[in-house]
Design a protein around this motif. Structure first.
Motif, PDB file in Angstrom:
ATOM      1  N   CYS A 108       8.301 -40.224  24.634  1.00 23.35           N
ATOM      2  CA  CYS A 108       8.626 -41.627  24.363  1.00 23.35           C
ATOM      3  C   CYS A 108       9.499 -41.750  23.118  1.00 23.35           C
ATOM      4  CB  CYS A 108       7.353 -42.451  24.207  1.00 23.35           C
ATOM      5  SG  CYS A 108       6.577 -42.893  25.779  1.00 23.35           S
ATOM      6  N   LEU A 109       9.245 -40.907  22.128  1.00 26.22           N
ATOM      7  CA  LEU A 109      10.073 -40.933  20.928  1.00 26.22           C
ATOM      8  C   LEU A 109      11.517 -40.564  21.273  1.00 26.22           C
ATOM      9  CD1 LEU A 109      10.336 -41.258  17.890  1.00 26.22           C
ATOM     10  CD2 LEU A 109       9.602 -38.873  17.633  1.00 26.22           C
ATOM     11  N   ALA A 110      11.677 -39.596  22.183  1.00 26.92           N
ATOM     12  CA  ALA A 110      13.026 -39.228  22.624  1.00 26.92           C
ATOM     13  C   ALA A 110      13.711 -40.400  23.312  1.00 26.92           C
ATOM     14  CB  ALA A 110      12.953 -38.019  23.548  1.00 26.92           C
ATOM     15  N   ASP A 111      12.937 -41.162  24.109  1.00 25.64           N
ATOM     16  CA  ASP A 111      13.499 -42.353  24.764  1.00 25.64           C
ATOM     17  C   ASP A 111      13.949 -43.383  23.725  1.00 25.64           C
ATOM     18  OD1 ASP A 111      13.117 -41.393  27.325  1.00 25.64           O
ATOM     19  OD2 ASP A 111      11.182 -42.388  27.611  1.00 25.64           O
ATOM     20  N   ILE A 112      13.110 -43.588  22.710  1.00 23.32           N
ATOM     21  CA  ILE A 112      13.408 -44.586  21.677  1.00 23.32           C
ATOM     22  C   ILE A 112      14.694 -44.227  20.930  1.00 23.32           C
ATOM     23  CG2 ILE A 112      12.584 -45.586  19.491  1.00 23.32           C
ATOM     24  CD1 ILE A 112       9.713 -45.183  20.542  1.00 23.32           C
ATOM     25  N   MET A 113      14.942 -42.945  20.742  1.00 25.56           N
ATOM     26  CA  MET A 113      16.091 -42.500  19.954  1.00 25.56           C
ATOM     27  C   MET A 113      17.331 -42.203  20.803  1.00 25.56           C
ATOM     28  SD  MET A 113      14.922 -42.789  17.003  1.00 25.56           S
ATOM     29  CE  MET A 113      13.365 -42.918  16.132  1.00 25.56           C
ATOM     30  N   ASN A 114      17.212 -42.317  22.113  1.00 24.09           N
ATOM     31  CA  ASN A 114      18.324 -41.980  23.019  1.00 24.09           C
ATOM     32  C   ASN A 114      19.133 -43.227  23.378  1.00 24.09           C
ATOM     33  OD1 ASN A 114      20.044 -41.050  24.984  1.00 24.09           O
ATOM     34  ND2 ASN A 114      18.437 -40.550  26.466  1.00 24.09           N
ATOM     35  N   PRO A 115      20.392 -43.315  22.930  1.00 28.01           N
ATOM     36  CA  PRO A 115      21.201 -44.505  23.230  1.00 28.01           C
ATOM     37  C   PRO A 115      21.388 -44.759  24.720  1.00 28.01           C
ATOM     38  CG  PRO A 115      22.220 -43.196  21.492  1.00 28.01           C
ATOM     39  CD  PRO A 115      21.104 -42.371  22.055  1.00 28.01           C
ATOM     40  N   ALA A 116      21.213 -43.716  25.536  1.00 22.76           N
ATOM     41  CA  ALA A 116      21.385 -43.884  26.978  1.00 22.76           C
ATOM     42  C   ALA A 116      20.124 -44.398  27.664  1.00 22.76           C
ATOM     43  CB  ALA A 116      21.805 -42.548  27.605  1.00 22.76           C
ATOM     44  N   SER A 117      19.007 -44.439  26.945  1.00 23.21           N
ATOM     45  CA  SER A 117      17.744 -44.881  27.535  1.00 23.21           C
ATOM     46  C   SER A 117      17.606 -46.394  27.429  1.00 23.21           C
ATOM     47  CB  SER A 117      16.567 -44.215  26.811  1.00 23.21           C
ATOM     48  OG  SER A 117      15.334 -44.800  27.171  1.00 23.21           O
ATOM     49  N   ARG A 118      16.971 -46.982  28.413  1.00 21.47           N
ATOM     50  CA  ARG A 118      16.744 -48.422  28.328  1.00 21.47           C
ATOM     51  C   ARG A 118      15.656 -48.752  27.292  1.00 21.47           C
ATOM     52  NH1 ARG A 118      12.960 -51.244  31.237  1.00 21.47           N
ATOM     53  NH2 ARG A 118      11.357 -50.031  32.297  1.00 21.47           N
ATOM     54  N   TYR A 119      14.987 -47.730  26.768  1.00 17.80           N
ATOM     55  CA  TYR A 119      13.993 -47.941  25.712  1.00 17.80           C
ATOM     56  C   TYR A 119      14.595 -47.705  24.323  1.00 17.80           C
ATOM     57  CZ  TYR A 119      10.685 -47.790  29.579  1.00 17.80           C
ATOM     58  OH  TYR A 119      10.017 -48.050  30.744  1.00 17.80           O
ATOM     59  N   TYR A 120      15.877 -47.498  24.270  1.00 14.75           N
ATOM     60  CA  TYR A 120      16.533 -47.202  22.997  1.00 14.75           C
ATOM     61  C   TYR A 120      16.241 -48.293  21.961  1.00 14.75           C
ATOM     62  CZ  TYR A 120      20.265 -46.366  19.591  1.00 14.75           C
ATOM     63  OH  TYR A 120      20.973 -46.134  18.427  1.00 14.75           O
ATOM     64  N   GLY A 121      15.675 -47.868  20.845  1.00 21.95           N
ATOM     65  CA  GLY A 121      15.401 -48.785  19.751  1.00 21.95           C
ATOM     66  C   GLY A 121      14.228 -49.710  19.967  1.00 21.95           C
ATOM     67  N   TYR A 122      13.466 -49.534  21.089  1.00 21.60           N
ATOM     68  CA  TYR A 122      12.355 -50.462  21.328  1.00 21.60           C
ATOM     69  C   TYR A 122      11.074 -49.907  20.720  1.00 21.60           C
ATOM     70  CZ  TYR A 122       9.030 -53.643  23.360  1.00 21.60           C
ATOM     71  OH  TYR A 122       8.018 -54.575  23.506  1.00 21.60           O
ATOM     72  N   TRP A 123      10.508 -50.672  19.796  1.00 23.31           N
ATOM     73  CA  TRP A 123       9.411 -50.216  18.937  1.00 23.31           C
ATOM     74  C   TRP A 123       8.094 -49.985  19.661  1.00 23.31           C
ATOM     75  CZ3 TRP A 123       4.885 -53.031  18.174  1.00 23.31           C
ATOM     76  CH2 TRP A 123       4.872 -54.309  18.746  1.00 23.31           C
ATOM     77  N   ALA A 124       7.847 -50.701  20.788  1.00 21.78           N
ATOM     78  CA  ALA A 124       6.535 -50.626  21.459  1.00 21.78           C
ATOM     79  C   ALA A 124       6.580 -49.759  22.714  1.00 21.78           C
ATOM     80  CB  ALA A 124       6.047 -52.031  21.810  1.00 21.78           C
ATOM     81  N   THR A 125       7.501 -48.821  22.767  1.00 24.47           N
ATOM     82  CA  THR A 125       7.616 -47.917  23.912  1.00 24.47           C
ATOM     83  C   THR A 125       6.393 -47.002  23.996  1.00 24.47           C
ATOM     84  OG1 THR A 125      10.023 -47.932  23.749  1.00 24.47           O
ATOM     85  CG2 THR A 125       9.025 -46.099  24.939  1.00 24.47           C
ATOM     86  N   SER A 126       5.845 -46.868  25.210  1.00 25.95           N
ATOM     87  CA  SER A 126       4.703 -45.971  25.411  1.00 25.95           C
ATOM     88  C   SER A 126       4.660 -45.545  26.872  1.00 25.95           C
ATOM     89  CB  SER A 126       3.389 -46.653  25.026  1.00 25.95           C
ATOM     90  OG  SER A 126       3.139 -47.766  25.864  1.00 25.95           O
ATOM     91  N   CYS A 127       3.730 -44.653  27.189  1.00 26.07           N
ATOM     92  CA  CYS A 127       3.566 -44.183  28.570  1.00 26.07           C
ATOM     93  C   CYS A 127       2.092 -43.894  28.814  1.00 26.07           C
ATOM     94  CB  CYS A 127       4.430 -42.943  28.813  1.00 26.07           C
ATOM     95  SG  CYS A 127       3.886 -41.469  27.914  1.00 26.07           S
ATOM     96  N   THR A 128       1.791 -43.208  29.894  1.00 30.96           N
ATOM     97  CA  THR A 128       0.378 -42.922  30.189  1.00 30.96           C
ATOM     98  C   THR A 128      -0.225 -41.943  29.194  1.00 30.96           C
ATOM     99  OG1 THR A 128       1.081 -41.199  31.751  1.00 30.96           O
ATOM    100  CG2 THR A 128       0.573 -43.372  32.668  1.00 30.96           C
ATOM    101  N   ASP A 129       0.614 -41.230  28.435  1.00 32.81           N
ATOM    102  CA  ASP A 129       0.118 -40.223  27.495  1.00 32.81           C
ATOM    103  C   ASP A 129       0.004 -40.713  26.066  1.00 32.81           C
ATOM    104  OD1 ASP A 129      -0.080 -38.305  29.486  1.00 32.81           O
ATOM    105  OD2 ASP A 129       1.956 -37.569  29.171  1.00 32.81           O
ATOM    106  N   CYS A 130       0.399 -41.957  25.783  1.00 34.76           N
ATOM    107  CA  CYS A 130       0.397 -42.385  24.389  1.00 34.76           C
ATOM    108  C   CYS A 130       0.312 -43.903  24.277  1.00 34.76           C
ATOM    109  CB  CYS A 130       1.659 -41.883  23.681  1.00 34.76           C
ATOM    110  SG  CYS A 130       3.196 -42.673  24.214  1.00 34.76           S
TER     111      CYS A 130
END
Length: 744
Positions: A108-130
């Motif tokens: 999820c941290l990789a998603d938050i930091m990836n400009p190509a991800s739709r989660y880029y820069g989103y503070w409350a990103t999570s998944c089933t593991d976190c």
């Protein structure tokens, strides 16, 4: 082809168990369904590779705790169709529990930091593991509609990921993005909104500029600032000498603290991400953060933290809980504005409700100091019989524990039960534990002290419910939290109401919860002149242990006037408002006063912590300890002789650091000798150690080394704190054992 119904019990909610089962079913070609029933998962399955599928789901995903798996055969016709589906949850048995909140995972941290991800820069990103779990749940089964995420309907993209078996967020109840999820806002201290298109970036700029910012996290608010503003923050908080926890990037650790061990580093970076107490590289550096030889550090553990540090120029942030010591975490923005507006200049907030507040966990040397975020609620398998039990805890550093159906569940840290808000929080936490576990306590265990507010709450709850009350002596609870077996228990702490109505705190208790403990040894009983004043002003405690002219002369040299000295002496002579104590903590207080390193306590545990900081720079000198016989045949360690001996050495030029180290080592060896004598006398060859003083590395390791030399193994419970965070568990264990013995 084989078909069957598989029932999996344990911590199987909030860990991605159903999508895990779905993925396994697809992989093994299994038809059927999976459904949550309370805290159990029921799977109907049919296929040629049924046995392999069953083995896979029996292991569960990485955050699950599987207690048991039962398999019942089913006829083929019981499984309709050739696909596999996840059914809506239903209420049912509550044998498991929701896991603790989990730090943001690397994916999820990789998603938050990836400009190509739709989660880029989103503070409350999570998944089933976190992500958040306990802090957001209202009720079980764990589904979005029973959490704080219910008010944030997922957008089309999030819904698609939620439904997709190929997604890491398949059935992730906290799935959200910047389009549909919780939003951040930056406010002034008075609550006015700050105009900004990026609240996190602006907050980082304000912090870099020296402003103090309150940040709303997973389980409550933190007050944050850069190191250069730490002194100002401590003055504003009224804690001028108390150490402040800090958050820093992993690469900055080496600049501030001694490198953590591999196990410590793994815990720092793992799902828990606790505050870890580590020794400073330079013991006398960074004194605005900590005047001690160590520093409490943690790494960023949420998307918000990582994004904040992504914009921050400074290497660390002070990150201290936004509440008075011993009181509940603050969760409401309005409360920050009303009560902390003179401290925090800005507020970085979000609109996701904190249903259950949760402070940061604290760990040192691999041992727990505060049981909270990431570690609690803590669920432990233990057979204490069929009756359901509640333990309401002690007065200080309290939590609550429930026992039901073979499992003990302990809440996160609550605080000091000394004021109405914390009592209310204790009551609220008990209600939440009962709701989530489905428990209706038949026995309520509490501290022996009749005036504790937790004791009064126990009486009120018992009167309301008809439950049976079970008083448990404080130090007996300490030992019972370690083991139910017969041991030589070593309980060393600050205060506990003894069976003789005096204040205990340096005890050797031999026996078991079933048969009771016998006090076979203790520290010398001394006086506390002025009662609680002796804990605030350690020089009073010094005179309580060494009530002689030499102590009066020392105090006079330090500015005590003749009237104050006369009153102090009369207080002890006439034993007026001078309760008796055997507390180990008070001996350490007196030692700090003797050395002049702490003359007034400004926060809990300050004298002993300062003493330890000095001792860490010193070398202990040989000192013979004296043990006498006390009432009832108990051995008594003469702590006054230790202090008197060191006082003489100080007069002959012994340095402060060596004196501190000598006192700690002599005290620890004396305590170990008490335990060894009890073992030899009773034939019990196993010891158990608990109590807040055991957090002191030198004292703990000296005791363990002395016991090992005598070939006496010593038990320590690694899941619970040494301090009073283990008491509610020990109360429940004691009550459960007594109930099984038919004594309740």
């Amino acid at each position: 082809m084989r078909c069957g119904r598989i029932i999996v019990r344990g911590i199987v909610q909030g860990v991605g168990f159903r999508p895990f089962v779905y993925a396994a079913a697809v992989r093994f070609g299994i038809a059927g369904t999976v459904i949550n029933h309370g805290s159990e998962v029921e799977i109907t399955a049919c296929g040629d590779r049924f046995d392999a599928f069953c083995r896979e789901v029996s292991a569960g995903p990485k955050m699950a705790v599987v207690d048991s798996v039962t398999v019942e055969p089913l006829p083929e016709e019981a499984v309709v169709g050739d696909g596999f589906s996840i059914l809506p949850s239903a209420d049912g048995a509550r044998t498991g529990f929701i896991p603790a909140d989990i730090a943001t995972c690397d994916a999820c941290l990789a998603d938050i930091m990836n400009p190509a991800s739709r989660y880029y820069g989103y503070w409350a990103t999570s998944c089933t593991d976190c992500g958040p779990r306990y802090s957001i749940i209202h009720a079980v089964p764990y589904d979005r509609e029973r959490t704080a995420m219910d008010v944030f309907p997922p957008c089309g993209d999030c819904s698609a990921e939620y439904e997709s078996p190929q997604s890491r967020r398949h059935h992730a109840q906290t799935i959200a993005c910047s389009s549909c999820g919780p939003k951040l806002s930056l406010l002034t201290a008075s609550g006015g909104e700050v105009a900004t298109d990026d609240p996190i970036r602006t907050a980082a700029e304000l912090l870099d500029a020296g402003h103090i910012v309150a940040v709303r996290g997973v389980g409550g608010y933190h007050i944050c600032c850069i190191e250069e503003e730490a002194g100002r923050l401590k003055q504003l908080l009224g804690r001028p000498h108390q150490s402040l926890a800090v958050m820093m990037r992993p690469e900055s650790l080496k600049e501030y603290v001694v490198p953590p061990t591999d196990a410590e580093r793994e815990m720092l970076k793992g799902p828990v991400h606790p505050i870890m107490i580590l020794d400073k590289v330079d013991p006398v550096s960074h004194t605005e953060l900590s005047e001690l030889h160590n520093l409490g550090v943690m790494l960023p553990y949420t998307g918000l933290h990582h994004l904040l540090f992504g914009h921050l120029n400074h290497p660390l942030l002070v990150m201290t809980s936004a509440n008075a010591p011993g009181t509940p975490m603050i969760t409401e923005t309005s409360y920050i504005s009303e009560r902390m507006g003179t401290v925090a200049e800005y507020i970085l907030s979000h609109d996701r409700e904190i249903v259950n507040r949760c402070d940061d966990s604290v760990v040192r040397d691999g041992y727990i100091i505060r049981l909270s975020r990431g570690l609690a609620p803590l669920r432990t398998a233990m057979d204490l019989g069929d009756r359901q039990i509640l333990g309401v805890g002690p007065e200080l550093n309290a939590n609550a524990t429930i026992y039901k159906g073979g499992f003990v569940v302990t809440s996160p840290h609550i605080g000091n039960i000394r004021n109405p808000p914390t009592v209310a929080y204790l009551e609220e936490t008990i209600a939440k534990l009962c709701s989530l576990t489905g428990a209706k306590p038949e026995i309520i265990a509490h501290d022996l002290h009749p005036q504790f507010l937790s004791t009064r709450l126990a009486h009120a709850l018992a009167e309301e419910s008809g439950a049976v009350l079970c008083p448990v002596q404080h130090h007996c609870a300490h030992i019972a939290s370690v083991t139910t077996e017969e041991v030589v228990g070593i309980a060393i702490d600050g205060v506990g109401y003894g069976t003789d109505a005096t204040i205990w705190g340096g005890e050797i208790l031999t026996g078991s919860p079933a048969d009771g403990y016998v006090r076979t040894g203790h520290l010398e009983q001394v006086l506390m002149p002025g009662g609680d004043l002796a804990t605030k002003f350690p020089e009073r405690m010094l005179y309580g242990i060494l009530p002689d002219d030499a102590t009066l002369s020392l105090l006079a040299e330090r500015g005590w006037d003749a009237v104050s000295l006369r009153v102090l002496a009369q207080t002890v002579t006439k034993r007026f408002n001078s309760p008796a104590t055997t507390s180990t903590g008070r001996v350490l207080d007196a030692a700090a006063a003797l050395l002049g390193v702490c003359r007034e306590r400004t926060y809990d545990g300050e004298p002993s912590m300062v003493l330890e900081a000095y001792a860490a720079r010193g070398t202990p000198q040989p000192l013979e300890v004296r043990i006498a016989s006390g009432s009832g045949g108990a051995d008594v360690l003469l702590t006054s002789e230790i202090l008197r001996d060191v006082r003489g050495r100080l007069a002959c030029g012994m340095g402060t650091a060596d004196a501190a180290a000598t006192i700690q080592t002599a005290l620890a060896k004396g305590i170990a000798e008490l335990a060894v004598r009890s073992a030899e006398r009773t034939g019990i060859r196993t010891a158990a150690l608990s109590g807040g003083v055991a957090i002191n590395r030198s004292i703990r390791e000296t005791i363990l080394a002395e016991l090992a030399r005598a070939e006496i193994p010593c038990l320590i419970n690694p899941q619970y704190p040494f301090g009073d965070g283990c008491i509610s568990c020990g109360q429940v264990v004691t009550a459960g054992v007594l109930a099984q013995e038919g004594k309740i």
